[in-house]
Design an enzyme around this catalytic site. Structure first.
Site, PDB file in Angstrom:
ATOM      1  N   LYS A  78       5.130   4.528  -1.002  1.00  0.00           N
ATOM      2  CA  LYS A  78       5.304   5.862  -1.575  1.00  0.00           C
ATOM      3  C   LYS A  78       6.640   6.495  -1.190  1.00  0.00           C
ATOM      4  CE  LYS A  78       0.361   6.688  -2.098  1.00  0.00           C
ATOM      5  NZ  LYS A  78      -0.871   7.226  -1.491  1.00  0.00           N
ATOM      6  N   GLY A 138       0.806  -1.207   0.000  1.00  0.00           N
ATOM      7  CA  GLY A 138       0.000   0.000   0.000  1.00  0.00           C
ATOM      8  C   GLY A 138       0.843   1.263   0.000  1.00  0.00           C
ATOM      9  N   SER A 139       0.327   2.292   0.642  1.00  0.00           N
ATOM     10  CA  SER A 139       0.948   3.615   0.555  1.00  0.00           C
ATOM     11  C   SER A 139       2.290   3.726   1.276  1.00  0.00           C
ATOM     12  CB  SER A 139      -0.015   4.676   1.100  1.00  0.00           C
ATOM     13  OG  SER A 139      -1.122   4.809   0.239  1.00  0.00           O
ATOM     14  N   THR A 140       2.683   2.722   2.062  1.00  0.00           N
ATOM     15  CA  THR A 140       4.024   2.768   2.649  1.00  0.00           C
ATOM     16  C   THR A 140       5.087   2.797   1.551  1.00  0.00           C
ATOM     17  OG1 THR A 140       4.244   0.349   2.812  1.00  0.00           O
ATOM     18  CG2 THR A 140       3.267   1.514   4.704  1.00  0.00           C
TER      19      THR A 140
END
Length: 483
Positions: A219, A215-217
């Site tokens: 990014k 997921g957004s980790t």
């Protein structure tokens, strides 16, 4: 000597020679194979004929040995077995051994060639052979915080010392007690069978051996790729990121989790604070799969490594198109990672871009406490330049103070954080992720990755990294810092 007698003598000589050759072949050429054969009962009896060496955590053993009935004299015991099972693994009279128990089996059982002088001295002194010890890097307070923080939920926690690569905590839940099948009786068999049939799979190591969409980790890796490749240089400058944004080659718009977030043309910093998919998806798409893959590999993706326990390979996909590259850039699609890998990329940022190889064994020592092998920290790569790492640190610290990462804040300590909510499809709940690090005057002593896999009773609007995973990361960091 007449001819028949001569023939008999020659034939008898050939038989004797064949027997000698066969005996030599068995004793020397096949000796290791036969000694280690699973059906060689004498080897099994010998390996359980004396107490096993111990696995040490925080200066104290978390394993032991007790006398049993039967020809296998000793069996293994485990202190806080469920908490430490993802690290120790198991040692069973019936089912073999795994993880640190398996990797270091010869040392622990006392049959390691490096213990030859010790065994000889014990023999001359009339003492029984003893096994050596495995001294781990695990911080018992951090491990307890991780395990108790997860509680009865499915999930995993990995905490690293970014400066060295030491694994400070490695928790996986639900877990199991290796003591319950350490023997070879009927109860041991029943316990083993029950664990194999358990639908929650407590023997799966979710921290090392299971992969998930991060997921957004992820990014933080996408940001690193953008800055390293010069797509953007100022983390506070506006980006070319419309909202809504339609992914290339599709009619699909990439949604932001918070539709009211200021994501249109947001800077990398603001987009990190608000976890804007449109910004980081477009960044990844603009960079292209090759630049993204090369950056991901510097952080450890697409590699196999050992801690010394083998960790599963985390994968940045190769054969993907532009829109799929956008999905990979926000930690979705066919991108997968172990919680260990997610902790590693966090640690690399916290350590000014230097990625250290993760390890959980500090020292191997003999029964007399002499050092047999001492681990030396090893650098895996310079994932990003120190300048780029410091820019991402600034963004993660702003995310902790101004954005979605407030759950990890600790009074008097500089903390960087990032949330993640990873989608897995219609029939599965989203995963809740949180990554964070803490800073002291001596650099960053701890970086943490937490993954929580919610059950069906958790409402969808309650699933977020900040709510479910962030408080656990905070507890683990406080345990390491002594706060």
């Amino acid at each position: 000597m007449n001819k028949p007698v001569r023939h008999i003598a020659i034939f008898t000589g050939l038989l004797v020679l064949s027997l000698l050759l066969r005996a030599t072949w068995v004793q020397f050429v096949r000796s290791d194979e036969l000694s280690n054969h699973e059906k060689n009962r004498r080897v099994t009896i010998a390996s359980f004929s004396q107490p096993r060496g111990n696995i040490i955590v925080g200066g104290r053993p978390v394993t032991g040995s007790v006398v049993t009935d039967g020809d296998l004299k000793y069996k293994r015991t485990f202190t806080d077995g469920k908490m430490y099972a993802p690290i120790t693994g198991y040692s069973s009279q019936s089912y073999g051994s795994s993880y640190l128990e398996g990797v270091n089996n010869k040392l622990l059982s006392g049959t390691d060639n490096r213990l030859f002088l010790q065994r000889t001295a014990d023999m001359l002194a009339g003492e029984k052979p003893r096994g050596g010890d495995v001294v781990t890097t695990i911080d018992p307070k951090a491990q307890k915080a991780a395990y108790e923080g997860l509680g009865d939920r499915k999930g995993a926690v990995v905490a690293l010392d970014p400066r060295t690569g030491k694994i400070l905590a490695l928790a996986s839940t639900p877990s199991y007690d290796p003591s319950v099948f350490a023997g070879n009786g009927k109860k041991d068999q029943q316990a083993w069978d029950a664990l194999q049939k358990d639908k929650d799979k407590p023997m799966n190591n979710r921290a090392l051996r299971e992969t998930y969409p991060p997921g957004s980790t992820f990014k933080i890796v996408t940001a690193a790729a953008a800055l390293e490749n010069g797509l953007y240089t100022d983390v506070n400058a506006a980006t070319d990121s419309p909202d809504p944004w339609t992914m290339p080659g599709t009619v699909t718009t990439l949604p932001n989790q918070n539709p009211n977030a200021p994501c249109k043309n947001a800077s990398l910093n603001v987009a990190m604070q608000n976890s804007c998919n449109t910004v980081y998806g477009k960044v990844s798409s603009d960079l292209g799969k090759e630049k993204m893959r090369k950056t991901a590999e510097k952080f450890g993706f697409n590699q196999e490594y050992f801690t010394p326990v083998r960790a599963s390979r985390s994968t940045f996909p190769d054969n993907i198109n532009t829109s799929q590259t956008a999905m990979a850039g926000i930690g979705q699609g066919s991108l997968t990672a172990t919680p260990l890998q997610v902790a590693m990329m966090t640690a690399a940022i916290a350590n000014d871009g230097k990625l250290m190889k993760p390890y959980m064994v500090e020292e191997l020592r003999g029964p007399d406490l002499s050092t047999i092998e001492k681990h030396k920290p090893e650098q895996m790569s310079q994932a990003v330049s120190p300048e780029v790492a410091k820019k991402i640190q600034r963004m993660m610290e702003d995310t902790a103070t101004k954005g979605t990462g407030k759950a990890a804040l600790i009074d008097g300590v500089t903390v960087g954080g990032k949330t993640g909510t990873a989608e897995r499809g219609k029939d599965q709940k989203n995963l809740a992720w949180f990554i964070s690090y803490a800073k002291t005057d001596d650099g960053s002593p701890v970086a943490v990755a937490v993954m929580v896999d919610p059950d069906e009773n958790v409402p969808d609007d309650e699933i977020s990294g900040g709510k479910l995973a962030g408080p656990i990361a905070k507890k683990v960091m406080r345990a390491v810092l002594g706060k």
